[in-house]
Design an enzyme around this catalytic site. Structure first.
Site, PDB file in Angstrom:
ATOM      1  CG  LEU A 112      -9.145  -7.645  -0.573  1.00  0.00           C
ATOM      2  CD1 LEU A 112      -9.738  -7.173   0.932  1.00  0.00           C
ATOM      3  CD2 LEU A 112     -10.254  -6.856  -1.481  1.00  0.00           C
ATOM      4  N   GLY A 115      -0.482  -9.197   0.365  1.00  0.00           N
ATOM      5  CA  GLY A 115       0.389 -10.156   0.538  1.00  0.00           C
ATOM      6  C   GLY A 115       0.262 -10.964   2.050  1.00  0.00           C
ATOM      7  N   GLY A 117      -2.364 -12.899   2.206  1.00  0.00           N
ATOM      8  CA  GLY A 117      -3.174 -14.043   1.873  1.00  0.00           C
ATOM      9  C   GLY A 117      -4.731 -14.004   2.337  1.00  0.00           C
ATOM     10  CG  ASP A 163      -0.637 -17.812  -0.273  1.00  0.00           C
ATOM     11  OD1 ASP A 163       0.416 -18.364  -0.178  1.00  0.00           O
ATOM     12  OD2 ASP A 163      -0.876 -16.776  -0.512  1.00  0.00           O
TER      13      ASP A 163
HETATM   14  N1  LIG Z   1     -12.740  -9.804   1.814  1.00  0.00           N
HETATM   15  C1  LIG Z   1     -12.770 -10.005   0.481  1.00  0.00           C
HETATM   16  N2  LIG Z   1     -13.991  -9.628  -0.205  1.00  0.00           N
HETATM   17  C2  LIG Z   1     -14.006  -9.987  -1.626  1.00  0.00           C
HETATM   18  N3  LIG Z   1     -13.056 -10.374  -2.335  1.00  0.00           N
HETATM   19  C3  LIG Z   1     -11.762 -10.715  -1.663  1.00  0.00           C
HETATM   20  C4  LIG Z   1     -11.637 -10.419  -0.303  1.00  0.00           C
HETATM   21  N4  LIG Z   1     -10.525 -10.703   0.122  1.00  0.00           N
HETATM   22  C5  LIG Z   1      -9.784 -10.962  -0.829  1.00  0.00           C
HETATM   23  N5  LIG Z   1     -10.507 -11.088  -2.025  1.00  0.00           N
HETATM   24  C6  LIG Z   1     -10.036 -11.393  -3.438  1.00  0.00           C
HETATM   25  O1  LIG Z   1      -8.717 -11.797  -3.439  1.00  0.00           O
HETATM   26  C7  LIG Z   1      -7.816 -10.881  -3.920  1.00  0.00           C
HETATM   27  C8  LIG Z   1      -6.707 -10.661  -3.576  1.00  0.00           C
HETATM   28  O2  LIG Z   1      -5.918 -11.967  -3.733  1.00  0.00           O
HETATM   29  P1  LIG Z   1      -4.472 -11.826  -3.818  1.00  0.00           P
HETATM   30  O3  LIG Z   1      -4.297 -11.025  -5.144  1.00  0.00           O
HETATM   31  O4  LIG Z   1      -4.112 -13.254  -4.077  1.00  0.00           O
HETATM   32  O5  LIG Z   1      -3.842 -11.124  -2.837  1.00  0.00           O
HETATM   33  P2  LIG Z   1      -3.635 -11.491  -1.235  1.00  0.00           P
HETATM   34  O6  LIG Z   1      -3.829 -13.237  -1.086  1.00  0.00           O
HETATM   35  O7  LIG Z   1      -2.240 -11.145  -0.967  1.00  0.00           O
HETATM   36  O8  LIG Z   1      -4.399 -10.826  -0.271  1.00  0.00           O
HETATM   37  C9  LIG Z   1      -9.005  -9.526  -4.262  1.00  0.00           C
HETATM   38  O9  LIG Z   1      -8.337  -8.912  -5.480  1.00  0.00           O
HETATM   39  C10 LIG Z   1     -10.178 -10.045  -4.409  1.00  0.00           C
HETATM   40  O10 LIG Z   1     -10.639 -10.649  -5.597  1.00  0.00           O
HETATM   41  C1  LIG Z   2       3.636 -15.350  -4.660  1.00  0.00           C
HETATM   42  C2  LIG Z   2       3.003 -16.782  -4.160  1.00  0.00           C
HETATM   43  O1  LIG Z   2       4.158 -17.497  -3.559  1.00  0.00           O
HETATM   44  C3  LIG Z   2       2.510 -16.119  -2.974  1.00  0.00           C
HETATM   45  C4  LIG Z   2       1.065 -15.161  -3.124  1.00  0.00           C
HETATM   46  O2  LIG Z   2       0.709 -14.634  -1.913  1.00  0.00           O
HETATM   47  P1  LIG Z   2      -0.335 -13.617  -1.752  1.00  0.00           P
HETATM   48  O3  LIG Z   2      -1.680 -14.040  -2.684  1.00  0.00           O
HETATM   49  O4  LIG Z   2       0.338 -12.254  -2.580  1.00  0.00           O
HETATM   50  O5  LIG Z   2      -0.630 -13.291  -0.394  1.00  0.00           O
HETATM   51  C5  LIG Z   2       2.054 -17.269  -5.027  1.00  0.00           C
HETATM   52  C6  LIG Z   2       1.615 -18.802  -4.460  1.00  0.00           C
HETATM   53  O6  LIG Z   2       2.494 -19.295  -3.828  1.00  0.00           O
HETATM   54  O7  LIG Z   2       0.567 -19.031  -4.580  1.00  0.00           O
HETATM   55 MG   LIG Z   3      -3.539 -14.485  -2.474  1.00  0.00          MG
END
Ligand SMILES: Nc1ncnc2c1ncn2[C@@H]1O[C@H](COP(=O)(O)OP(=O)(O)O)[C@@H](O)[C@H]1O
Ligand SMILES: C[C@@](O)(CCOP(=O)(O)O)CC(=O)O
Ligand SMILES: [Mg+2]
Length: 327
Positions: A112, A115, A117, A163
């Protein structure tokens, strides 16, 4: 009861710049989030085992208030479940079933906030499972659009279509503003992923770049230069010229670092991969911690990352040409 899954992604190029209308090329990877949706009489009950809290269950009553049955920070509940709550709202809208109740469970093997997605994969899979449970089958493009609206809402407007479109469609995609398309003819890319065990706050990191752009013209120029890299890179994609792709990835990482979204651990993993003769390496996603992506057909970068202080996990991640699907 319906279970759907959707892939995570890495950015070959273009994260952050894509928020300001520059192009980006995210690529789906073979790591997925699975969401199971079961219709219940009313309300929303969510089981999210991946929030590193055993038995983490949240019940949203009709008034949208959350009632976690474990004592967790409200902010974690709100952040974590905001994505699911808004995804379910999209499903109710798509099925014209405003009062439909759901029991949702989430399982994933995407770290989570790293990066890769996980948020986009969660939202895409949740919309697909909940709409199918209500008897509606949306096309992947329709799921992508609704999922983008969710990320945009939950991340206070700090989101692009990249994403969610990539997770819905699978494969390598190109996103520039509202122009989203799948890049055909790309069946494999030799990604190696290093993970520092950390996480970045996407909304906050995107807001930081926004502030820099508003403060300094050269920061806006930096974002525009990332767009130039993407345009150069998409011409190389599909030719198998990994040396040139890697060179552009390195350049992209340098500009992201200038925009303040890298970190000591991300830089250390990037240099370990490069020193092990990877074609190129860069942070992926919002940054601030989490993952890097390297291009390397051999296992040299993978081995080097295994012994890099600060790298908690390293794995090869094949391009996933499948997008969202019912399991
Ligand atoms: N398997 C999961 N269960 C619950 N919440 C999730 C899960 N995967 C993602 N999330 C939610 O998405 C957030 C991470 O999203 P983000 O900050 O955009 O990072 P990324 O998209 O890079 O993983 C977590 O903090 C949580 O709120
Ligand atoms: C920083 C950004 O370009 C990508 C965010 O990627 P992630 O949620 O950190 O996996 C934001 C977006 O495009 O939604
Ligand atoms: Mg994200």
């Amino acid at each position: 009861m319906v279970t759907s899954s959707a892939p995570g992604k890495v950015y070959l190029f273009g994260e952050h710049a894509v928020v300001y209308g520059e192009p980006a090329v995210p690529c789906a990877i073979e790591r997925r989030v699975h969401v199971t949706a079961t219709e219940i009489d009313e309300g929303l009950r969510i089981h999210a085992n991946d929030l590193q809290l055993d038995g983490f269950t949240v019940e949203y009553s009709g008034d949208g208030e959350s009632h976690p049955d474990v004592d967790v920070a409200e902010s974690l509940v709100e952040a974590g479940m905001g994505y699911v709550n808004e995804a379910v709202a999209q499903a109710r809208d798509a099925a014209d079933a405003p009062d439909a109740g759901f029991e949702i469970s989430v399982e994933g093997d995407i770290p989570l906030g790293a990066g890769l997605g996980s948020s986009a994969a969660l939202v895409v899979a949740a919309i697909d499972a909940a709409t199918r449970e209500l008897g509606v089958e949306l096309p992947a493009s329709g799921i992508a659009d609704r999922a983008y609206q969710v990320e945009h809402e939950v991340q206070d407007g700090q989101a692009s279509r990249a994403d969610t479109f990539c997770s819905a469609m699978g494969g390598a995609v190109r996103v520039e503003g509202d122009d989203c398309r799948r890049l055909d003819g790309i069946d494999t890319l030799p990604f190696v992923i290093g993970y520092d065990g950390g996480a970045g706050d996407t909304g906050a990191l995107v807001a930081g770049v926004r502030d820099l752009r508003e403060e300094y013209d050269f920061a806006a120029d930096t974002v525009a230069t990332i767009g130039d890299i993407v345009r150069e890179g998409e011409a190389v994609l599909g030719t198998g010229d990994y040396e040139r792709l890697g060179e552009l990835m390195d350049f992209n990482h340098g500009l992201l670092s200038a925009l303040g979204v890298s970190s000591r651990s991300l830089d250390s993993m990037v240099w370990a991969a490069r020193d092990a003769d990877a074609h190129g390496a860069k942070l992926t996603g919002a940054g601030g911690g989490g993952c890097i992506v390297a291009l390397d057909e051999t296992d040299d970068a993978l081995t080097a990352l295994k012994y890099t202080p600060g790298c908690e996990d390293v794995f090869r991640a094949e391009l996933d040409t499948d997008g969202v699907r019912q399991e």
